[in-house]
Design a protein around this motif. Structure first.
Motif, short mmCIF file in Angstrom:
data_model
loop_
_atom_site.label_atom_id
_atom_site.label_comp_id
_atom_site.label_asym_id
_atom_site.label_seq_id
_atom_site.Cartn_x
_atom_site.Cartn_y
_atom_site.Cartn_z
N THR A 183 0.85 -1.21 0.00
CA THR A 183 0.00 0.00 0.00
C THR A 183 0.88 1.25 0.00
O THR A 183 0.60 2.21 -0.71
CB THR A 183 -0.95 0.01 1.22
OG1 THR A 183 -1.57 -1.26 1.32
CG2 THR A 183 -1.99 1.09 1.12
N THR A 186 2.02 1.73 -3.42
CA THR A 186 0.95 2.25 -4.30
C THR A 186 0.72 3.73 -4.03
O THR A 186 0.56 4.53 -4.97
CB THR A 186 -0.37 1.47 -4.06
OG1 THR A 186 -0.07 0.08 -3.96
CG2 THR A 186 -1.38 1.72 -5.14
N LYS A 190 1.08 6.64 -6.74
CA LYS A 190 -0.02 7.56 -7.11
C LYS A 190 0.43 9.02 -6.91
O LYS A 190 0.15 9.89 -7.73
CB LYS A 190 -1.26 7.30 -6.24
CG LYS A 190 -1.85 5.93 -6.42
CD LYS A 190 -2.97 5.95 -7.43
CE LYS A 190 -3.54 4.55 -7.59
NZ LYS A 190 -4.46 4.42 -8.70
N HIS A 201 -7.88 9.29 -6.64
CA HIS A 201 -7.93 8.63 -5.33
C HIS A 201 -6.56 8.08 -4.93
O HIS A 201 -5.89 7.40 -5.71
CB HIS A 201 -8.95 7.49 -5.39
CG HIS A 201 -8.97 6.65 -4.17
ND1 HIS A 201 -9.41 7.11 -2.95
CD2 HIS A 201 -8.59 5.36 -3.97
CE1 HIS A 201 -9.31 6.14 -2.05
NE2 HIS A 201 -8.82 5.07 -2.65
N PRO A 203 -4.95 5.60 -2.15
CA PRO A 203 -5.51 4.62 -1.20
C PRO A 203 -4.84 4.60 0.18
O PRO A 203 -4.37 3.56 0.65
CB PRO A 203 -5.32 3.29 -1.93
CG PRO A 203 -4.09 3.49 -2.75
CD PRO A 203 -4.08 4.94 -3.14
N TYR A 204 -4.83 5.75 0.86
CA TYR A 204 -4.21 5.80 2.20
C TYR A 204 -4.88 4.81 3.16
O TYR A 204 -4.25 4.23 4.02
CB TYR A 204 -4.36 7.20 2.80
CG TYR A 204 -3.62 8.29 2.09
CD1 TYR A 204 -2.23 8.35 2.14
CD2 TYR A 204 -4.30 9.28 1.39
CE1 TYR A 204 -1.54 9.39 1.50
CE2 TYR A 204 -3.62 10.31 0.75
CZ TYR A 204 -2.24 10.36 0.82
OH TYR A 204 -1.57 11.37 0.19
N ARG A 205 -6.21 4.64 2.99
CA ARG A 205 -6.97 3.84 3.95
C ARG A 205 -6.77 2.33 3.79
O ARG A 205 -7.26 1.57 4.62
CB ARG A 205 -8.47 4.15 3.80
CG ARG A 205 -8.85 5.50 4.33
CD ARG A 205 -10.28 5.83 3.97
NE ARG A 205 -10.60 7.18 4.35
CZ ARG A 205 -11.19 7.50 5.50
NH1 ARG A 205 -11.51 6.57 6.36
NH2 ARG A 205 -11.44 8.76 5.78
N ASP A 206 -6.00 1.92 2.79
CA ASP A 206 -5.85 0.48 2.57
C ASP A 206 -4.92 -0.20 3.57
O ASP A 206 -4.87 -1.42 3.66
CB ASP A 206 -5.34 0.22 1.13
CG ASP A 206 -6.47 0.41 0.12
OD1 ASP A 206 -7.58 0.80 0.55
OD2 ASP A 206 -6.24 0.19 -1.09
N ARG A 211 -2.43 5.06 6.50
CA ARG A 211 -3.50 5.89 7.07
C ARG A 211 -2.94 6.80 8.18
O ARG A 211 -3.20 7.99 8.22
CB ARG A 211 -4.60 4.97 7.65
CG ARG A 211 -5.76 5.69 8.27
CD ARG A 211 -6.70 6.24 7.21
NE ARG A 211 -7.88 6.83 7.81
CZ ARG A 211 -8.27 8.07 7.60
NH1 ARG A 211 -7.58 8.85 6.80
NH2 ARG A 211 -9.35 8.54 8.18
#
Ligand SMILES: Nc1ncnc2c1ncn2[C@@H]1O[C@H](COP(=O)(O)OP(=O)(O)OP(=O)(O)O)[C@@H](O)[C@H]1O
Length: 377
Positions: A183, A186, A190, A201, A203-206, A211
């Protein structure tokens, strides 16, 4: 600051160092307090926390009982780990003591490649709040508190599971470690592609790692990634993948700004407020004590005046009674005197009667003598 790389490449060593060769954490801590000392015009409040992400669970390394902590977000605090302990610190020695305590509770395990392999990601965090001392005297000041956060992150090894000979618990750890690192990769990809700027988007929350570190990764932060590699031929592919990660990270452009907070979210501000409230309370309680003292003294004075009056009354009554007694005694003395004069007179009279009787006896032959007077006193 992130330390990224495969296991046994020296990430932990880079962050912690040794007694002779201090790592990033001790160097940064000493540097921070040195800088604070140089800025005499500002007052600082520094607090630290130390956590690990192990199998996608957040544990507090300063309070080992605090496990499986949750991530929250609100307007005041932004993204934060609920229940994570924070220690207010005032010198480097104090910080480093907490760090070694935390280290002793970190998850480590033996792998094919490292006897003391870190199986978790650790985030050592320092929050530095500061404000201009001159604001104390300036009533029109906006009272802004500057807040900075320093994250020093020691990531778990980025290698593929097969290389470490992982199975069972180690394999489970590996899959979680890789999920977080994937993550992270990724997110960095991004960001490097400028997706954020295009409104895309990220994906910090993944993963928990991305996060928690979201504010440090995208945008308002200075981010440094230290890429640890091993030169051995057998690790060439790992080294290549680490370097690819590093080159992607290089393309991320951040724009760090000074964070000035005007709300009560800054602890320094809350503390100052609390100190002022306590001062006011102390002042009030002191004046309350004074009032109490004055009241007590007044009561004592009143009581002693009443006592004085009572004693004066008693003395007066006693004086009157004494006067009465003296008067009575005087009257009695007078009466006695009168009576004694009567007695004397009667004695004299008696004697006169006796002598006249005697004369009469002599004249008309004697009659028997009788007491014709008796005196009662
Ligand atoms: N620059 C260095 N000088 C001396 N020793 C080092 C250096 N870098 C690493 N080492 C040693 O190499 C070993 C592995 O380093 P370290 O534990 O820091 O690796 P790591 O990348 O954190 O591994 P893992 O991901 O498994 O935790 C340790 O014994 C460490 O002391």
């Amino acid at each position: 600051v992130f330390a990224y790389g495969q296991t046994n490449s020296g990430k932990t060593y880079t962050m912690r160092g040794s007694a002779n060769e201090p790592g990033i954490i001790p160097l940064a801590v000493h540097d921070l307090f040195r800088t604070i000392q140089q800025h005499m015009d500002r007052e600082f409040l520094v607090r630290m926390s130390y956590m690990e992400i192990y199998n996608e669970e957040i544990n507090d390394l300063l309070v080992p009982e605090h496990r499986k902590l949750q991530i929250h977000e609100n307007y005041e605090r932004g993204i934060y780990v609920a229940g994570l302990s924070e220690e207010i610190v005032t010198c480097p020695e104090q910080v480093l003591k907490f760090v070694s305590f935390g280290e002793s509770h970190r998850h480590i395990g033996e792998t094919n490649m490292n006897v003391y392999s870190s199986r978790s990601h650790t985030i050592f965090r320092m929050v530095i709040e500061s404000r201009d001392k001159a604001d104390d005297s300036d009533t029109d000041s906006c009272d802004a508190v500057r807040v900075s956060v320093l994250n020093l992150v020691d990531l778990a090894g980025s290698e593929r599971a097969a290389k470490t000979g992982a199975e069972g618990v180690r394999l489970k750890e590996g899959s979680h470690i890789n999920k977080s690192l994937m993550t992270l990769g990724t997110v960095i990809k991004k960001l490097s592609e400028g997706i954020k700027g295009q409104g895309g988007h990220v994906p910090y929350r993944d993963s928990k790692l991305t996060r928690i570190l979201q504010p440090a990764l995208g945008g308002n932060a200075n981010t440094a990634i230290i890429c640890n590699i091993t030169l051995a031929q057998v690790h060439a592919d790992e080294t290549k993948s680490s370097l690819q990660f590093a080159s992607r990270a290089l393309r991320v452009t951040n724009c760090a700004e000074i964070n000035e907070i005007l709300t009560d979210a800054a602890l320094l501000k809350r503390q100052r407020k609390e100190i002022e409230e306590l001062r006011a309370k102390l002042k009030n309680s002191q004046s309350e004590h004074l009032d109490e003292d004055v009241l007590h003294l007044r009561n004592t004075l009143l009581q002693s005046e009443l006592e004085k009056e009572r004693i004066a009354l008693e003395l007066e009554e006693e004086r009157k009674a004494k006067e009465q007694r003296e008067k009575r005694l005087l009257q009695q003395a007078k009466k006695i005197e009168n009576l004694s004069s009567l007695v004397l007179n009667s004695e004299r009279d008696d004697r006169a009667i006796v002598s006249s009787k005697n004369k009469r006896r002599q004249t008309w032959c004697a009659r028997p003598l009788s007491n014709e007077f008796s005196v009662e006193v």
